[in-house]
Design a protein around this motif. Structure first.
Motif, PDB file in Angstrom:
ATOM      1  N   VAL A  15      45.446  24.740  58.699  1.00 13.79           N
ATOM      2  CA  VAL A  15      45.854  23.767  57.686  1.00 13.79           C
ATOM      3  C   VAL A  15      47.265  24.091  57.193  1.00 13.79           C
ATOM      4  CG1 VAL A  15      45.314  22.738  55.445  1.00 13.79           C
ATOM      5  CG2 VAL A  15      43.458  23.461  56.960  1.00 13.79           C
ATOM      6  N   CYS A  17      50.128  23.072  54.223  1.00 15.09           N
ATOM      7  CA  CYS A  17      50.445  22.402  52.969  1.00 15.09           C
ATOM      8  C   CYS A  17      51.969  22.325  52.899  1.00 15.09           C
ATOM      9  CB  CYS A  17      49.887  23.172  51.767  1.00 15.09           C
ATOM     10  SG  CYS A  17      50.146  22.312  50.187  1.00 15.09           S
ATOM     11  N   PHE A 121      48.792  17.712  52.783  1.00 21.40           N
ATOM     12  CA  PHE A 121      48.040  18.656  53.609  1.00 21.40           C
ATOM     13  C   PHE A 121      47.866  18.057  55.003  1.00 21.40           C
ATOM     14  CE2 PHE A 121      46.746  19.830  49.337  1.00 21.40           C
ATOM     15  CZ  PHE A 121      46.642  21.217  49.384  1.00 21.40           C
ATOM     16  N   ASP A 123      45.804  18.973  58.647  1.00 22.75           N
ATOM     17  CA  ASP A 123      44.913  19.820  59.442  1.00 22.75           C
ATOM     18  C   ASP A 123      45.352  19.692  60.892  1.00 22.75           C
ATOM     19  OD1 ASP A 123      42.852  20.983  60.929  1.00 22.75           O
ATOM     20  OD2 ASP A 123      41.335  20.446  59.435  1.00 22.75           O
ATOM     21  N   PRO A 161      42.436  24.469  53.124  1.00 21.34           N
ATOM     22  CA  PRO A 161      43.441  23.871  52.226  1.00 21.34           C
ATOM     23  C   PRO A 161      43.819  24.768  51.048  1.00 21.34           C
ATOM     24  CG  PRO A 161      41.848  22.217  52.881  1.00 21.34           C
ATOM     25  CD  PRO A 161      41.322  23.524  53.402  1.00 21.34           C
ATOM     26  N   LYS A 165      47.611  26.035  50.276  1.00 17.15           N
ATOM     27  CA  LYS A 165      48.285  25.708  49.011  1.00 17.15           C
ATOM     28  C   LYS A 165      48.764  26.977  48.303  1.00 17.15           C
ATOM     29  CE  LYS A 165      49.328  23.265  45.271  1.00 17.15           C
ATOM     30  NZ  LYS A 165      50.620  22.564  45.186  1.00 17.15           N
ATOM     31  N   LEU A 253      39.721  18.087  55.660  1.00 14.46           N
ATOM     32  CA  LEU A 253      40.465  16.867  55.359  1.00 14.46           C
ATOM     33  C   LEU A 253      39.831  15.631  55.969  1.00 14.46           C
ATOM     34  CD1 LEU A 253      44.202  17.992  55.655  1.00 14.46           C
ATOM     35  CD2 LEU A 253      42.617  18.221  53.747  1.00 14.46           C
TER      36      LEU A 253
END
Length: 429
Positions: A15, A17, A121, A123, A161, A165, A253
């Motif tokens: 993932v 961000c 975000f 994926d 995620p 982040k 996601l």
């Protein structure tokens, strides 16, 4: 690392961000053919108001002058190097769409989650077969956005995620190459070192104070607390905070994709805290009128509504979101406003309000509305004529050509927002 979940049960995805650095200010810099990292640009809501809020500042402005998002106009020094501009929201939305279209070259729509106008975000788990590993994809996206839009992006890479982040906010934004990667194995060294605890995603200053009162002052303390005591005190949020302290997040996601019911909504962040019921109700009425107008324009009526209220950030109780089915479908401004106001009065706990979100859902073609035994037909007809007349005048002469008297009262925001995009001036000239 002794996680509360067996290692082989932890969800592992690739993932990203991605954040466009100082987005509004960077777009303004590119307009002026200046490198975003070398510009001295401040985007402010209204240059004429001393207390107006700074919406964005270039990295150099933040570093050298200490001016950042949320600073006030009166705090800006009188320095010839600084360029202060009002926002061009139409342009920012256009550039945002360009950025999102670049993201879509690397992932399918269901693997893209737009978090805000400057952050998203991705994926990229399934993208590896085409583009290489997650680090390669991150660099490709970074270079593509720079080459085509001259914008600088920073990227957090994670096993989920949450970790992506946290990697972005706590390392990637300051990394030399703008990229940081955090995995489950990094949790003891990196996640538990996040300080202060409010830098942990999802922990407000209110929660931080409450956690401190029970002896939890750091993310590491949180990870080693009794999760059932946390659940007893904070409910499901307590468990979420506990598992987040271990870097655990089961969000996928693509689970958020799929068919969605069509709805119309409007959200507004208020320029100050609203303490008084009558002022808050005025804003709810204004926002309802905007959404109701869109329903009528598209020939539909709503049989369900939802109201979201967020309190000021220092309140431990974040607010509420409740939805309700209506006794009949409608697109009448006054009728919808009445339902929203009843919902507000039922759940508001007298806390200062900073954000309002109204949603009209469960749509069906207008004209199929059921008759209401308690609403005289002549009242329905008068409402219908009034709404359509107002819509027609605004379509022909602009949103501020006609407005309701309550918009002139303290708390009203309609006249300030008329002609604006996303709550700010839409002019991109």
């Amino acid at each position: 690392m002794g996680t509360p979940i067996e290692d082989d049960e932890l969800p592992r995805r690739d993932v990203l961000c991605i954040d466009v650095k100082s987005f509004f200010a960077s777009v303004e810099a590119v307009r002026r053919r200046i490198h975003p990292l070398y510009a001295y640009i401040i985007v402010i809501a209204n240059r004429e108001r001393p207390g107006s809020v700074v919406l964005a500042a270039s990295p150099r402005v933040k570093k050298e002058f200490g001016i950042k998002t949320g600073s006030r106009n009166f705090e800006i020094p009188n320095d010839p190097r600084l360029t202060v501009v009002e926002p061009s929201m139409a342009l920012y939305l256009k550039v945002n769409q360009m950025v999102m279209n670049i993201f879509r070259r690397f992932v399918a729509d269901e693997d893209l989650h737009i978090y805000s106008i400057d952050e998203a975000f991705l994926d990229v788990t399934a993208s590896g077969r085409l583009f290489g590993d997650k680090h390669t994809i991150a660099k490709m996206i970074q270079h593509t956005i720079w080459r085509e839009l001259r914008l600088v992006v920073t990227i957090g890479i994670g096993d989920n995620p949450l970790l992506a982040k946290l990697a972005l906010d706590n390392e990637g934004k300051n990394a030399r190459d703008g990229i940081a990667c955090w995995t489950y194995e990094d949790v003891p060294e990196k996640v538990w070192s996040i300080h202060p605890i409010t830098d942990m995603w999802g922990i407000s200053s209110g929660y931080a104070r409450s956690l401190c009162n029970i002896g939890i002052e750091s993310v590491k303390d949180l990870a080693h607390a009794d999760k059932w005591k946390l659940k007893k005190k904070y409910g499901i949020v307590g468990l979420q905070m506990y598992y987040h302290a271990w870097g655990i997040d089961y969000s996928v996601l693509s689970d958020k994709a799929g068919p969605r019911e069509k709805s119309y909504s409007k959200g507004q962040i208020l320029m100050r805290d609203y303490y008084h019921e009558d002022e808050i109700i005025i804003v709810i009425k204004e926002m309802t009128e905007d959404v109701a107008s869109r329903l009528r324009r598209h020939g539909v009526a709503a049989s369900g509504i939802a109201l979201g209220i967020s309190y000021t950030r220092d309140i431990e109780d974040h607010g509420f979101r409740h939805q309700v089915l209506l006794p009949r479908s409608t697109n009448a401004t006054a009728e919808l406003a009445g339902h929203f106001i009843r919902l507000f009065k039922k759940y508001w706990m007298q806390q200062p309000v900073r954000q309002i979100h109204v949603v009209c859902s469960k749509l069906q073609p207008a004209g199929h509305e059921q008759m209401d035994l308690f609403t005289p037909p002549e009242l329905d007809e008068r409402r219908h004529i009034l709404d359509e007349t107002i819509d027609e005048i605004r379509d022909r002469f602009g949103k501020d050509a006609i407005f309701r008297a309550y918009s002139l009262m303290k708390g009203g925001t309609y006249l300030q927002r008329a002609g604006h995009v996303g709550g700010h001036k839409g002019n991109s000239n």
